[in-house]
Design a protein around this motif. Sequence first.
Motif, PDB file in Angstrom:
ATOM      1  N   LEU A  62       0.835  -1.192   0.000  1.00 44.70           N
ATOM      2  CA  LEU A  62       0.000   0.000   0.000  1.00 44.70           C
ATOM      3  C   LEU A  62       0.872   1.244   0.000  1.00 44.70           C
ATOM      4  O   LEU A  62       1.927   1.271   0.643  1.00 44.70           O
ATOM      5  N   LYS A  63       0.414   2.274  -0.678  1.00 48.19           N
ATOM      6  CA  LYS A  63       1.153   3.522  -0.675  1.00 48.19           C
ATOM      7  C   LYS A  63       0.354   4.560   0.103  1.00 48.19           C
ATOM      8  O   LYS A  63      -0.833   4.757  -0.157  1.00 48.19           O
ATOM      9  N   LEU A  64       0.994   5.178   1.064  1.00 50.70           N
ATOM     10  CA  LEU A  64       0.345   6.225   1.841  1.00 50.70           C
ATOM     11  C   LEU A  64       1.320   7.396   1.907  1.00 50.70           C
ATOM     12  O   LEU A  64       2.399   7.255   2.497  1.00 50.70           O
ATOM     13  N   ARG A  65       0.936   8.510   1.329  1.00 51.52           N
ATOM     14  CA  ARG A  65       1.872   9.629   1.150  1.00 51.52           C
ATOM     15  C   ARG A  65       3.160   9.115   0.520  1.00 51.52           C
ATOM     16  O   ARG A  65       3.119   8.460  -0.512  1.00 51.52           O
ATOM     17  N   ASN A  66       4.305   9.379   1.159  1.00 52.27           N
ATOM     18  CA  ASN A  66       5.583   8.962   0.556  1.00 52.27           C
ATOM     19  C   ASN A  66       6.071   7.616   1.096  1.00 52.27           C
ATOM     20  O   ASN A  66       7.234   7.257   0.916  1.00 52.27           O
ATOM     21  N   THR A  98       7.124   4.436  -7.384  1.00 51.63           N
ATOM     22  CA  THR A  98       6.452   5.487  -6.624  1.00 51.63           C
ATOM     23  C   THR A  98       7.422   6.526  -6.085  1.00 51.63           C
ATOM     24  O   THR A  98       7.002   7.592  -5.656  1.00 51.63           O
ATOM     25  N   GLY A  99       8.701   6.204  -6.067  1.00 52.55           N
ATOM     26  CA  GLY A  99       9.662   7.117  -5.464  1.00 52.55           C
ATOM     27  C   GLY A  99       9.482   7.237  -3.962  1.00 52.55           C
ATOM     28  O   GLY A  99       9.860   8.246  -3.359  1.00 52.55           O
ATOM     29  N   ALA A 100       8.875   6.238  -3.357  1.00 50.95           N
ATOM     30  CA  ALA A 100       8.664   6.262  -1.905  1.00 50.95           C
ATOM     31  C   ALA A 100      10.021   6.323  -1.195  1.00 50.95           C
ATOM     32  O   ALA A 100      10.979   5.716  -1.647  1.00 50.95           O
ATOM     33  N   LEU A 131       8.350  -5.288  -4.001  1.00 52.04           N
ATOM     34  CA  LEU A 131       8.616  -4.122  -3.155  1.00 52.04           C
ATOM     35  C   LEU A 131       9.626  -3.191  -3.828  1.00 52.04           C
ATOM     36  O   LEU A 131       9.427  -1.975  -3.875  1.00 52.04           O
ATOM     37  N   LEU A 132      10.702  -3.774  -4.351  1.00 54.73           N
ATOM     38  CA  LEU A 132      11.722  -2.936  -4.986  1.00 54.73           C
ATOM     39  C   LEU A 132      11.137  -2.221  -6.210  1.00 54.73           C
ATOM     40  O   LEU A 132      11.401  -1.035  -6.437  1.00 54.73           O
ATOM     41  N   GLN A 133      10.327  -2.949  -6.976  1.00 53.40           N
ATOM     42  CA  GLN A 133       9.684  -2.348  -8.147  1.00 53.40           C
ATOM     43  C   GLN A 133       8.791  -1.176  -7.733  1.00 53.40           C
ATOM     44  O   GLN A 133       8.787  -0.128  -8.363  1.00 53.40           O
TER      45      GLN A 133
END
Lengths: 120, 120
Positions: A8-12, A41-43, A34-36
Amino acid sequence: MIARIPILKLRNCLLVSIQWELDDQTALQFQEDLLQKIYETGANGVVIDLTSIDVIDSFIAKVLGDVINMSRLMGAKVVLTGIQPAVAITLIELGIQLEDVQTALDLEKGLETLQRELGE
Amino acid sequence: MIARIPILKLRNCLLVSIQWELDDQTALQFQEDLLQKIYETGANGVVIDLTSIDVIDSFIAKVLGDVINMSRLMGAKVVLTGIQPAVAITLIELGIQLEDVQTALDLEKGLETLQRELGE
């Protein structure tokens, strides 16, 4: 069919909750995903929550150690949350290098730790 | 083996991200897991993120509609996020009752919507 773990992406930040014991294929697929996702996303932060995991084997422990170091190489800070006693024992006994990894009690505190570390 | 969808808890909300097409068994397992988790945690909000799903079949649409109504019965408000065009079409054409459900663009906005609705 390989089961895949949603990220999941939440903010950065990226959030991952591992709630069932992983088989080897799923663990490797998770590492790749995860690495992809960090790349896409540039997280710059990742929380991996292990609350529901009460035991891990040596292969999974190694994959976990690897994915943390790989994420760091890609510029994302990792916080591990919810490490249970047996998991802590396995990680240390196998000499998995986690010295630079923050930990926290649960997902929420992990996110807080991460946002503080990232200065937000 | 039935794949299971992890359900994350963040404060008083549960987060679910469905990132791969569900088979029928996984969908039913998800329904059961989500209701159980609402019961266990006393969460009063749920965000279900469908960003990565570009198409759903009629069975999954029905399970989704059901789980939303069931969650509401149990006192948890549901926000759906990331509904893609084909998914919106399927839901409406099948007459799935979602009138009372909030939607939002992504997980982050979904969480914000939920916290606002819950008055936090």
